[in-house]
Structure formats: structure tokens, C-alpha cells
Design a protein around this motif. Structure first.
Motif, PDB file in Angstrom:
ATOM      1  N   ASP A 246      35.608  -2.056  95.040  1.00  0.00           N
ATOM      2  CA  ASP A 246      35.069  -3.423  95.151  1.00  0.00           C
ATOM      3  C   ASP A 246      34.548  -3.719  96.572  1.00  0.00           C
ATOM      4  OD1 ASP A 246      37.382  -3.590  96.623  1.00  0.00           O
ATOM      5  OD2 ASP A 246      38.082  -5.461  95.723  1.00  0.00           O
ATOM      6  N   ALA A 247      34.416  -2.673  97.396  1.00  0.00           N
ATOM      7  CA  ALA A 247      33.922  -2.919  98.773  1.00  0.00           C
ATOM      8  C   ALA A 247      32.430  -3.213  98.758  1.00  0.00           C
ATOM      9  CB  ALA A 247      34.179  -1.686  99.630  1.00  0.00           C
ATOM     10  N   ASN A 248      31.958  -3.878  99.780  1.00  0.00           N
ATOM     11  CA  ASN A 248      30.513  -3.975 100.019  1.00  0.00           C
ATOM     12  C   ASN A 248      30.094  -2.600 100.541  1.00  0.00           C
ATOM     13  OD1 ASN A 248      28.054  -4.149 101.390  1.00  0.00           O
ATOM     14  ND2 ASN A 248      28.322  -6.349 101.753  1.00  0.00           N
ATOM     15  N   MET A 249      29.487  -1.797  99.661  1.00  0.00           N
ATOM     16  CA  MET A 249      29.253  -0.377  99.982  1.00  0.00           C
ATOM     17  C   MET A 249      28.305  -0.197 101.161  1.00  0.00           C
ATOM     18  SD  MET A 249      31.014   1.806  98.385  1.00  0.00           S
ATOM     19  CE  MET A 249      32.342   1.347  97.289  1.00  0.00           C
ATOM     20  N   GLU A 250      27.270  -1.004 101.193  1.00  0.00           N
ATOM     21  CA  GLU A 250      26.295  -0.841 102.269  1.00  0.00           C
ATOM     22  C   GLU A 250      26.978  -1.077 103.621  1.00  0.00           C
ATOM     23  OE1 GLU A 250      22.017  -2.603 103.616  1.00  0.00           O
ATOM     24  OE2 GLU A 250      22.883  -3.333 101.757  1.00  0.00           O
ATOM     25  N   HIS A 251      27.800  -2.126 103.655  1.00  0.00           N
ATOM     26  CA  HIS A 251      28.528  -2.420 104.891  1.00  0.00           C
ATOM     27  C   HIS A 251      29.498  -1.287 105.223  1.00  0.00           C
ATOM     28  CE1 HIS A 251      30.953  -4.344 107.920  1.00  0.00           C
ATOM     29  NE2 HIS A 251      32.013  -4.063 107.202  1.00  0.00           N
ATOM     30  N   ALA A 252      30.250  -0.827 104.195  1.00  0.00           N
ATOM     31  CA  ALA A 252      31.262   0.213 104.431  1.00  0.00           C
ATOM     32  C   ALA A 252      30.608   1.482 104.980  1.00  0.00           C
ATOM     33  CB  ALA A 252      32.021   0.512 103.138  1.00  0.00           C
ATOM     34  N   VAL A 253      29.478   1.860 104.402  1.00  0.00           N
ATOM     35  CA  VAL A 253      28.802   3.083 104.849  1.00  0.00           C
ATOM     36  C   VAL A 253      28.373   2.937 106.315  1.00  0.00           C
ATOM     37  CG1 VAL A 253      26.694   4.460 104.580  1.00  0.00           C
ATOM     38  CG2 VAL A 253      28.053   3.839 102.567  1.00  0.00           C
ATOM     39  N   GLY A 254      27.686   1.853 106.633  1.00  0.00           N
ATOM     40  CA  GLY A 254      27.201   1.653 108.010  1.00  0.00           C
ATOM     41  C   GLY A 254      28.352   1.616 109.000  1.00  0.00           C
ATOM     42  N   SER A 255      29.381   0.853 108.649  1.00  0.00           N
ATOM     43  CA  SER A 255      30.521   0.691 109.549  1.00  0.00           C
ATOM     44  C   SER A 255      31.248   2.035 109.765  1.00  0.00           C
ATOM     45  CB  SER A 255      31.463  -0.355 108.945  1.00  0.00           C
ATOM     46  OG  SER A 255      32.669  -0.401 109.621  1.00  0.00           O
ATOM     47  N   LEU A 256      31.347   2.836 108.698  1.00  0.00           N
ATOM     48  CA  LEU A 256      32.122   4.078 108.818  1.00  0.00           C
ATOM     49  C   LEU A 256      31.311   5.234 109.400  1.00  0.00           C
ATOM     50  CD1 LEU A 256      34.299   3.761 105.607  1.00  0.00           C
ATOM     51  CD2 LEU A 256      35.043   3.607 107.988  1.00  0.00           C
ATOM     52  N   VAL A 257      29.986   5.149 109.340  1.00  0.00           N
ATOM     53  CA  VAL A 257      29.189   6.146 110.070  1.00  0.00           C
ATOM     54  C   VAL A 257      29.345   5.854 111.562  1.00  0.00           C
ATOM     55  CG1 VAL A 257      26.837   6.902 110.630  1.00  0.00           C
ATOM     56  CG2 VAL A 257      27.546   6.670 108.236  1.00  0.00           C
ATOM     57  N   GLU A 258      29.227   4.582 111.905  1.00  0.00           N
ATOM     58  CA  GLU A 258      29.384   4.220 113.322  1.00  0.00           C
ATOM     59  C   GLU A 258      30.804   4.537 113.797  1.00  0.00           C
ATOM     60  OE1 GLU A 258      27.358   0.887 114.684  1.00  0.00           O
ATOM     61  OE2 GLU A 258      28.664   0.593 116.419  1.00  0.00           O
ATOM     62  N   GLY A 259      31.790   4.202 112.972  1.00  0.00           N
ATOM     63  CA  GLY A 259      33.199   4.428 113.344  1.00  0.00           C
ATOM     64  C   GLY A 259      33.509   5.897 113.570  1.00  0.00           C
ATOM     65  N   ALA A 260      32.822   6.775 112.843  1.00  0.00           N
ATOM     66  CA  ALA A 260      33.112   8.213 112.973  1.00  0.00           C
ATOM     67  C   ALA A 260      32.322   8.861 114.107  1.00  0.00           C
ATOM     68  CB  ALA A 260      32.791   8.923 111.657  1.00  0.00           C
ATOM     69  N   PHE A 261      31.100   8.367 114.357  1.00  0.00           N
ATOM     70  CA  PHE A 261      30.209   9.124 115.258  1.00  0.00           C
ATOM     71  C   PHE A 261      29.945   8.458 116.609  1.00  0.00           C
ATOM     72  CE2 PHE A 261      29.306  10.691 110.986  1.00  0.00           C
ATOM     73  CZ  PHE A 261      29.488  12.047 111.185  1.00  0.00           C
ATOM     74  N   TYR A 262      30.348   7.195 116.757  1.00  0.00           N
ATOM     75  CA  TYR A 262      30.155   6.529 118.054  1.00  0.00           C
ATOM     76  C   TYR A 262      30.914   7.322 119.125  1.00  0.00           C
ATOM     77  CZ  TYR A 262      29.293   2.601 121.184  1.00  0.00           C
ATOM     78  OH  TYR A 262      28.838   1.824 122.205  1.00  0.00           O
ATOM     79  N   ASN A 263      30.365   7.362 120.309  1.00  0.00           N
ATOM     80  CA  ASN A 263      30.977   8.142 121.403  1.00  0.00           C
ATOM     81  C   ASN A 263      31.141   9.611 121.010  1.00  0.00           C
ATOM     82  OD1 ASN A 263      31.813   7.908 124.138  1.00  0.00           O
ATOM     83  ND2 ASN A 263      33.957   8.093 123.521  1.00  0.00           N
ATOM     84  N   THR A 264      30.223  10.064 120.124  1.00  0.00           N
ATOM     85  CA  THR A 264      30.241  11.442 119.645  1.00  0.00           C
ATOM     86  C   THR A 264      31.605  11.781 119.003  1.00  0.00           C
ATOM     87  OG1 THR A 264      28.680  11.846 121.446  1.00  0.00           O
ATOM     88  CG2 THR A 264      29.469  13.775 120.316  1.00  0.00           C
ATOM     89  N   GLY A 265      32.192  10.765 118.385  1.00  0.00           N
ATOM     90  CA  GLY A 265      33.471  10.957 117.697  1.00  0.00           C
ATOM     91  C   GLY A 265      34.646  11.189 118.632  1.00  0.00           C
ATOM     92  N   GLN A 266      34.442  10.926 119.916  1.00  0.00           N
ATOM     93  CA  GLN A 266      35.506  11.224 120.892  1.00  0.00           C
ATOM     94  C   GLN A 266      36.242   9.954 121.321  1.00  0.00           C
ATOM     95  OE1 GLN A 266      33.640  14.827 123.436  1.00  0.00           O
ATOM     96  NE2 GLN A 266      32.409  13.009 123.411  1.00  0.00           N
TER      97      GLN A 266
END
Ligand code: NAD
Length: 467
Positions: A246-266
């Protein structure tokens, strides 16, 4: 020691390391300087940090470039780190009074200093003394200011050992503090790697505030085990996210790409594994793959770059091993998967997405600290919860759903110091930053993160004693 640009592999400079003898001298001078500093009024201390904030703001672009060149942080994110550091300094300046000013907590009803036999009780938060701040490289402005700003404001001296991968920023912090009016010897910057860090701990520091890996945290704990020294450890993470159907998928995808790869994942709080409810698994992974493919990997000095090089060359082998292990156990590499170079140089690793993961894989259990994410399908909230808790770490976790009550219920059952609903990889000065299990002990940020640099003294004050 040499400082190497991880994107170009060029040596940026050679620096003289501290020795046992220079560390001893710095400690003794800091100890002497702290005796006077603790008596300096809070107003003057705050003025020095207001000056520091001003200088940091004025020199933001140059300092961001320095940071970017020594540890590979994309320039836009380096500027973002310094901007957010300014906000953090503002927060400390606004809130330090609540800890540093003496607090009367009880008075005899109708109390007056002139009436006989009237009792007043007061709490004073005194500085610990000289503290060692042994720091990491991934967010040197953030993790540094979380410690040295409240520590100095509350009257401590700080032996600051920046990571060997963020030395230039560490030296710049020392210079800026002196130029802002901080008295000499209160903030000696100590130059060197782990061995030099070990030298600091041989002295009778009153607190050790460490940010780094679990392995080093264990070594530090052992080395001060027989001493009455306050110890705080901010260690690693393997932070999970759960996406319900029931998540807002578009939001979840954007947020979790940023969450995983920001600062090169470090980042200690990078999202490192994602669980998706089965009925939405294909929808989520397809959109996630598209989004991850659009990430720009490149020179950290390019303003369009989102993923830069790894700060440490050794981490490439860790990521390669996690990919190999995942593939051998059924994982599918759908984006990236291997080291790369830009203009023939640098410690780059392609942004990598592995799907169809399971918990026999290192990728889902061990800290990656790089641009890589594992995604696994789950049958239910209960299975998601069990898998999210199936780790030695406990820094943050996030749940994406439209159902706030359900999210809070799931998050309450997770052993982490930070809980996110529909967001991730976020730190706020208002809130405590605190780990569970192997993610560490103690707290930075929030009022508790100021109080941790002090020890309370209870005052019992009886006016005009009369028999
Ligand atoms: P690291 O443990 O290799 O080094 C950290 C610091 O400890 C460096 O300054 C290093 O020189 C020093 N050091 C190494 N050995 C030492 C010893 N024996 N005695 C004293 N000092 C010693 O970690 P790192 O690679 O710099 O940082 C990455 C790690 O930090 C990751 O695990 C990450 O998750 C963690 N981290 C956690 C947080 C948090 O808030 N929980 C924040 C940032 C980074």
C-alpha cells in the motif's frame, strides 16, 4: 603520510604524522588549556562558534572542493554537507543553554535567599575535561561537529583525530576554529592513522567519542577497558527498508534510490537492503532498476555527478566479494556489478542493484558501505520484520506504507535507534542519533547529545542557617 584523491589517484600532499611524543605534548597542553576554558562564560564561547559558523559559510565552496578532492564526495553533496552543518551549528548555539546553564530544580516553598533555613537544590553540568574525538571520513563535517561543537561549548578540550581519508578537512577545521577566536591548545588536530589514534588512548582522557567501524570500536573498547572514561561509539549499520504494497510506489522508489546511493552509499545510515511485499515486488523492482540506471557516475568535481568513487580502494574487493557471493546463491545483478574507472583512474564501483536476494547472502547481512543494494521479496509484514531484525546492527530502519499505525507498529518491534516512516537516510539535530547492538553505544545530537559531554554536579544550598 600521503593524501590521495580517490577519483584521480593523484597525491594531494604529504603530511608529517604525529608521534608518541607529540601526542603526549598535545594532550598535556590541552589539559592545561581546558582548566581556563571551562571558566570562560558561555556568551564568549557562543561568540567563537558564531564566528566559526560565519567563516564556514564564507568558505563553503572552497571547503567543499577540499572535501570532495580527498574523499571523493560529489561536489553538490559536499556543499550540501556543509550547508547542513551550518544548520546544525545554529541548533547547538540555540540549545546549549538548556544544558550549560545551572538549573534550580527545587526550593523550599516561599524560598528567599534572605530567609533562614531555606533549601535550594541546583544541577550544574560540568565538562568532562579532555576528550578524544576519533572520527570517520564519510561525513567529516557532520560527525565532527556533532562532537566538537557541543564538547567545546560545554567547556571541554578536544583532541581531534580526523580519519586519514579526511585529513585536509580536519586540518581546515582546526585552522578555522583558531581564526574564530578559540584559544590555543584546546583543539589540537592529531595527524595519522590507527596507530596514532591508539597513542591518544594511552593518556588519561576523560571521554572517548569514536565514529568508525565495529572492529575499531572493539579495539578501542578493549584498550580503555580498565579506566573510568566515558565511551561513546557510533559504528556501522546494515539499514533495512520495507516497502508494503500500500506504499506510494513512486515515492518509495525515489526515496530508496537516494537512500542507497547518496554519498556513494558510504553513509552509516545508507539503506543497504530492501524488502518488498510479494504482490508489488515486480512493480517496485522494475521502477527501481530504471531509476538506478539513471544515476550519473563520474568525477566528483562535476556538479551533475551523483555517484563518485569509493573513498577507500580496499572497499572494492569487499563489494566484488558480496556480488560474487550473492550471484552464487541465486541473486541477479540487474544494474552495474563491477569496479570501473573514469578517464582510466579512480576507485569507482558501478551503482549496483541485485534482486532475488535471500539471507544466506553476505550482501543482506554484512555492511557494504558502497553503491550497492540487495532487494528481497517477502510474504508478509511478519517475515519482513524478522528479516529486518536478522542482523548484528541496529542503526536505522524504514517502512514505506500509507498506514501510519501499521508502520509504527512494525518499527516499534525493530531494534534500531532511529525509525523512519516513508523516509530514510535522514539525520536531524532535534533527535538523538543512537545505535543498538553493533551500531554502538551512546548518543549524539538532541539535548542528550549535548549533555553527554558533561557530568552533573548536585548543589544543596542552605540559606542563613539558624539553630
Ligand atoms: P575505521 O574504524 O577504519 O576508522 C575510524 C577512525 O578510527 C579513523 O580515524 C582511524 O584512523 C581510527 N582508528 C583506526 N584504528 C584505530 C585504533 N586501533 N585506535 C584508535 N583509532 C583507530 O572506520 P572508517 O572507515 O573511517 O569509517 C567507516 C565506518 O564508520 C563504517 O562502518 C560506518 O558505518 C561508520 N560510521 C558510523 C556512523 C554512525 O553515526 N553510527 C557515522 C559515520 C560512519
Amino acid at each position: 603520510m600521503s593524501v590521495v584523491n580517490p577519483a584521480t589517484e593523484q597525491i594531494l600532499g604529504e603530511y608529517q604524522m604525529d608521534t608518541a611524543s607529540t601526542v603526549k605534548t598535545k594532550f598535556e597542553r590541552a589539559k592545561a588549556a581546558q582548566k581556563n576554558w571551562k571558566t570562560v562564560g558561555l556568551g564568549l564561547k557562543k561568540q567563537i562558534f558564531t564566528n566559526f559558523r560565519q567563516k564556514l559559510s564564507t568558505n563553503k565552496d572552497q571547503l567543499a572542493s577540499l572535501l570532495s578532492s580527498e574523499m571523493g564526495k560529489p561536489i553538490s553533496q559536499a556543499k550540501g554537507e556543509i550547508s547542513a552543518t551550518l544548520t546544525r551549528i545554529d541548533w547547538f548555539l540555540t540549545h546549549v543553554d538548556q544544558v550549560a546553564i545551572n538549573n534550580v530544580v527545587f526550593e523550599t516553598p516561599g524560598w528567599s535567599a534572605h530567609k533562614p533555613n531555606q533549601m535550594q537544590e541546583m544541577i550544574q553540568n560540568e565538562p568532562l575535561g579532555v576528550i578524544a574525538n576519533i572520527s570517520a571520513w564519510n561525513y567529516p563535517w557532520f560527525v565532527g561537529t556533532n562532537v566538537f561543537v557541543p564538547a567545546l561549548l560545554t567547556g571541554n578540550a578536544v583532541l581531534y583525530k580526523p580519519s586519514e581519508h579526511a585529513l585536509l578537512t580536519g586540518l581546515a577545521i582546526g585552522r578555522l576554529l583558531l581564526e574564530s577566536g578559540l584559544p590555543d591548545d584546546l583543539f589540537p588536530v592529531i595527524v595519522g592513522g590507527g596507530e596514532v589514534g591508539g597513542e591518544i588512548l594511552k593518556h588519561s582522557v576523560n571521554g572517548v567519542f569514536f565514529t568508525g567501524s565495529v572492529q575499531t570500536g572493539q579495539r578501542i573498547t578493549n584498550s580503555i577497558a580498565n579506566r573510568w572514561t566515558r565511551l561513546q561509539l557510533e559504528l556501522g549499520g546494515k539499514d533495512p527498508a520495507y516497502v508494503r504494497s500500500d506504499a506510494n510506489m513512486e515515492h518509495a522508489v525515489g526515496s530508496l534510490v537516494e537512500g542507497a546511493f547518496y554519498n556513494t552509499g558510504q553513509s552509516c545510515c545508507s539503506v543497504e537492503r530492501i524488502y518488498v511485499e510479494k504482490s508489488s515486488y515486480s512493480r517496485f523492482t522494475n521502477a527501481y532498476i530504471q531509476n538506478a540506471k539513471s544515476l550519473v557516475t563520474g568525477s566528483p568535481s562535476d556538479p551533475d555527478t551523483f555517484v563518485g568513487p569509493l573513498a577507500r580502494q580496499e572497499q572494492i574487493a569487499v563489494l566484488e566479494d558480496q556480488v560474487k557471493d550473492a550471484v552464487s546463491k541465486g541473486g541477479k545483478v540487474v544494474v552495474g556489478g563491477k569496479p570501473t574507472k573514469i578517464n582510466g583512474k579512480g576507485y569507482f564501483f558501478e551503482p549496483t542493484v541485485v534482486i532475488d536476494c535471500n539471507h544466506s547472502m553476505k550482501l543482506m547481512k554484512d555492511e557494504s558501505f558502497g553503491p550497492i543494494i540487495g532487494i528481497q521479496s517477502v510474504e508478509s509484514d511478519q517475515q519482513a520484520l524478522e528479516l529486518m531484525n536478522d542482523t548484528e546492527y541496529g542503526l536505522t530502519s524504514s517502512v514505506y506504507t500509507m498506514d501510519r499505525t501499521r508502520a509504527i507498529d512494525i518499527l516499534s518491534h525493530l531494534e534500531t535507534g532511529t525509525a523512519y516512516w516513508n523516509t530514510s537516510d535522514r539525520v536531524s539535530p532535534h533527535l538523538p542519533w543512537s545505535g543498538r547492538r553493533n551500531s554502538g553505544i551512546g548518543v549524539t545530537l538532541s539535548l542528550d547529545g549535548i549533555r553527554t559531554f558533561t557530568q552533573p554536579r548536585g548543589w544543596h544550598l542552605l540559606s542563613n542557617p539558624k539553630v
